[in-house]
Design a protein around this motif. Structure first.
Motif, PDB file in Angstrom:
ATOM      1  N   GLY A 363       0.810  -1.212   0.000  1.00 49.59           N
ATOM      2  CA  GLY A 363       0.000   0.000   0.000  1.00 49.59           C
ATOM      3  C   GLY A 363       0.838   1.254   0.000  1.00 49.59           C
ATOM      4  O   GLY A 363       0.590   2.196  -0.776  1.00 49.59           O
ATOM      5  N   VAL A 364       1.849   1.295   0.858  1.00 46.06           N
ATOM      6  CA  VAL A 364       2.721   2.471   0.917  1.00 46.06           C
ATOM      7  C   VAL A 364       3.479   2.643  -0.402  1.00 46.06           C
ATOM      8  O   VAL A 364       3.532   3.742  -0.975  1.00 46.06           O
ATOM      9  CB  VAL A 364       3.709   2.350   2.101  1.00 46.06           C
ATOM     10  N   LEU A 365       4.042   1.555  -0.893  1.00 54.06           N
ATOM     11  CA  LEU A 365       4.832   1.633  -2.125  1.00 54.06           C
ATOM     12  C   LEU A 365       3.975   2.041  -3.324  1.00 54.06           C
ATOM     13  O   LEU A 365       4.334   2.948  -4.089  1.00 54.06           O
ATOM     14  CB  LEU A 365       5.497   0.282  -2.396  1.00 54.06           C
ATOM     15  N   LEU A 366       2.840   1.394  -3.492  1.00 54.70           N
ATOM     16  CA  LEU A 366       2.012   1.646  -4.670  1.00 54.70           C
ATOM     17  C   LEU A 366       1.284   2.991  -4.600  1.00 54.70           C
ATOM     18  O   LEU A 366       1.062   3.643  -5.630  1.00 54.70           O
ATOM     19  CB  LEU A 366       1.001   0.514  -4.851  1.00 54.70           C
ATOM     20  N   THR A 367       0.918   3.417  -3.386  1.00 60.72           N
ATOM     21  CA  THR A 367       0.252   4.719  -3.254  1.00 60.72           C
ATOM     22  C   THR A 367       1.212   5.851  -3.580  1.00 60.72           C
ATOM     23  O   THR A 367       0.844   6.830  -4.246  1.00 60.72           O
ATOM     24  CB  THR A 367      -0.325   4.901  -1.842  1.00 60.72           C
ATOM     25  N   ARG A 368       2.439   5.744  -3.125  1.00 55.53           N
ATOM     26  CA  ARG A 368       3.438   6.774  -3.449  1.00 55.53           C
ATOM     27  C   ARG A 368       3.709   6.830  -4.945  1.00 55.53           C
ATOM     28  O   ARG A 368       3.973   7.900  -5.509  1.00 55.53           O
ATOM     29  CB  ARG A 368       4.745   6.499  -2.694  1.00 55.53           C
ATOM     30  N   GLU A 369       3.625   5.695  -5.604  1.00 58.97           N
ATOM     31  CA  GLU A 369       3.960   5.636  -7.025  1.00 58.97           C
ATOM     32  C   GLU A 369       2.768   5.968  -7.917  1.00 58.97           C
ATOM     33  O   GLU A 369       2.922   6.683  -8.915  1.00 58.97           O
ATOM     34  CB  GLU A 369       4.465   4.224  -7.356  1.00 58.97           C
ATOM     35  N   PHE A 370       1.573   5.464  -7.553  1.00 63.07           N
ATOM     36  CA  PHE A 370       0.426   5.586  -8.458  1.00 63.07           C
ATOM     37  C   PHE A 370      -0.760   6.363  -7.895  1.00 63.07           C
ATOM     38  O   PHE A 370      -1.772   6.516  -8.573  1.00 63.07           O
ATOM     39  CB  PHE A 370      -0.060   4.179  -8.866  1.00 63.07           C
ATOM     40  N   GLY A 371      -0.668   6.835  -6.655  1.00 59.48           N
ATOM     41  CA  GLY A 371      -1.784   7.561  -6.076  1.00 59.48           C
ATOM     42  C   GLY A 371      -2.817   6.637  -5.452  1.00 59.48           C
ATOM     43  O   GLY A 371      -2.515   5.482  -5.120  1.00 59.48           O
ATOM     44  N   PRO A 372      -4.071   7.094  -5.297  1.00 64.13           N
ATOM     45  CA  PRO A 372      -5.094   6.303  -4.589  1.00 64.13           C
ATOM     46  C   PRO A 372      -5.323   4.915  -5.156  1.00 64.13           C
ATOM     47  O   PRO A 372      -5.601   3.978  -4.398  1.00 64.13           O
ATOM     48  CB  PRO A 372      -6.352   7.170  -4.746  1.00 64.13           C
TER      49      PRO A 372
END
Length: 478
Positions: A363-372
């Protein structure tokens, strides 16, 4: 159990319709930021009251067993003893952490609102669980529906009167207090001071159910908390809007999953085999989840903007992802209740740890990269891991083929046909008005349920028997 399921599902539908009306007003008046702030506080409160939820899960388990009414009175008494004790601790901690709470929620009176949400929602949920221990799941859902009917007008009045997000909180907790006496009536015992043996029996189960409650709620609300921490309250608002639209996917699973827990527990305490009940439940638990997913692929954008306005357009892509998550969750919520009813909360604990750890890291990795959308993808992956783990456990208790009954595949096939027709209609008429959108959704629903009724004997029998069932048919412990 069909009468109980039909009644509870009907209540869920009414509750959602009333709730949707309120969310449209709240979202449009408060905007994504104010709307998201309410759910940030509510998420924190529901996570903080997990000790209450875990204890009430133990109360529900013991309540469903073959015991005397005096034993049940002691169990009910423990609800208020634990609620009062934990609430006093939380009030003190909130006073110490008031500044960070205000900064996180972006609301000056966040500490007061948080304490109200914690104490009242926590105690109410414990009373609900106790009532479900009687087997009266539809009663609790109808009570929640009445709560929504009472809360929404009060919330709208307070929000429009200038109370803002706080008005949503005051209306929400007021309604909970008003409807609680109904549940007291159905529990039908007067709470008494629990004995040491009662508390010991409860703790032997709560030692696992409390961690499970923490893990489960952090897991279910992690997405919105992460969006509030890494992005903005507006992002949390988009997520919550999409989650609300996807909620019908789990109407049936919420009802029959809650009913299955005491059912499995009661059957096992009598030495009976719950396998047939589990198979029948899994066959219909995703009956709304399949069409909602395929429908979201066709009309997610127009649906979101029609309900909440153009400001919420970013929620459309989240809706598709959350529909996938709800499809898995409609199955796992039932399997979790099976494991708990089998007196194996430790299995749920281990799988929840794996799912939550996966969700946090990805969640942290993908949210930083792709947003919500990143946190939604991580949640789908985490839920799929939990689902597979539960399948593996339950398959050691009943035949593996029972976990994938024929009605599931019939629902999948009918949903695909519906998707093809609805997509064709969308491309042909371009959905330029609300009336067109409603008609397209209605056509899709008619096609889906008509196909199930025509091609599936099991669905025909279930539909007819459910319509004939009354509250007298429901499972109730004596």
């Amino acid at each position: 159990m069909s009468g109980e399921t039909l009644s509870g599902t009907t209540a869920q539908v009414i509750k959602t319709i009333v709730g949707f009306f309120g969310t449209i007003v709240f979202a449009r008046v408060l905007g994504p930021t104010g709307y998201g702030a309410f759910f940030l506080l509510l998420s924190l409160a529901t996570i903080a009251n997990r000790p209450l939820a875990g204890w009430s899960e133990a109360v529900k388990k013991r309540f469903s067993e073959e015991i005397t009414e005096q034993n049940r009175a002691d169990l009910f008494g423990s609800v208020f003893l634990v609620s009062l004790s934990v609430s006093l601790v939380v009030v003190g901690l909130t006073a110490l952490l008031s500044e960070p709470l205000i900064e996180y929620a972006g609301v000056d009176d966040a500490p007061l609102l948080f304490v109200l949400l914690f104490a009242i929602t926590g105690t109410y949920s414990m009373i609900v669980q106790t009532t479900q221990g009687r087997g009266l799941v539809s009663v609790t859902i109808w009570t929640k529906t009445l709560n929504e009917i009472i809360a929404v007008p009060i919330q709208i009045l307070l929000v429009l009167s200038g109370f803002g997000m706080a008005g949503m909180v005051y209306g929400y907790v007021t309604a909970l207090v008003v409807v609680s006496p109904i549940l007291f009536y159905y529990i039908a015992v007067v709470p008494s001071m629990p004995s040491r043996d009662t508390l010991s029996s409860l703790w032997s189960y709560a030692a696992y159910s409390i961690p499970n409650a923490f893990l489960g709620k952090i897991y279910s609300r992690f997405d919105i908390l992460l969006l509030g921490a890494l992005l903005t309250p507006a992002a949390a608002g988009y997520y919550e809007a999409a989650l609300r639209v996807s909620a019908p996917a789990v109407f049936v699973s919420t009802v029959i999953g809650s009913a299955l827990h005491p059912r499995v527990s009661h059957l096992l305490s009598q030495g009976s085999d719950p396998g047939e009940d589990i198979q029948n439940t899994l066959g219909y638990t995703s009956i709304f989840a399949f069409p909602l997913f395929f429908g979201s692929l066709s009309v997610a954008g127009p649906l979101i903007t029609t309900i909440y306005g153009a400001d919420f357009a970013p929620a459309a892509s989240l809706l598709v992802g959350l529909a996938v998550f709800q499809l898995f969750y409609s199955q796992t919520t039932v399997l979790i209740n099976v494991a708990s009813g089998w007196d194996r909360p430790d299995v749920v604990t281990r799988l929840s740890v794996v799912a939550l750890t996966t969700n946090i890291i990805l969640g942290v990795l993908l949210t930083r990269e792709f947003g919500p959308i990143g946190v939604v993808v991580s949640t789908i992956l985490a839920e799929s891991f939990r689902y597979l783990g539960l399948i593996r456990f339950v398959s050691t208790k009943i035949q593996l083929s029972a976990l994938f009954p024929r009605p599931m595949f019939e629902q999948l096939g009918a949903s695909v046909v519906m998707f093809v027709v609805v997509t064709g209609l969308v491309q042909a008429i371009s959905l330029s008005s609300t009336i067109q959108l409603v008609l397209v959704i209605a056509v899709g629903a008619v096609i889906y349920f008509a196909l199930l009724f025509l091609i599936s004997k099991q669905h025909r029998i279930t539909a007819i028997s459910s319509l004939e069932a009354t509250f007298d048919d429901r499972f109730q412990l004596k």
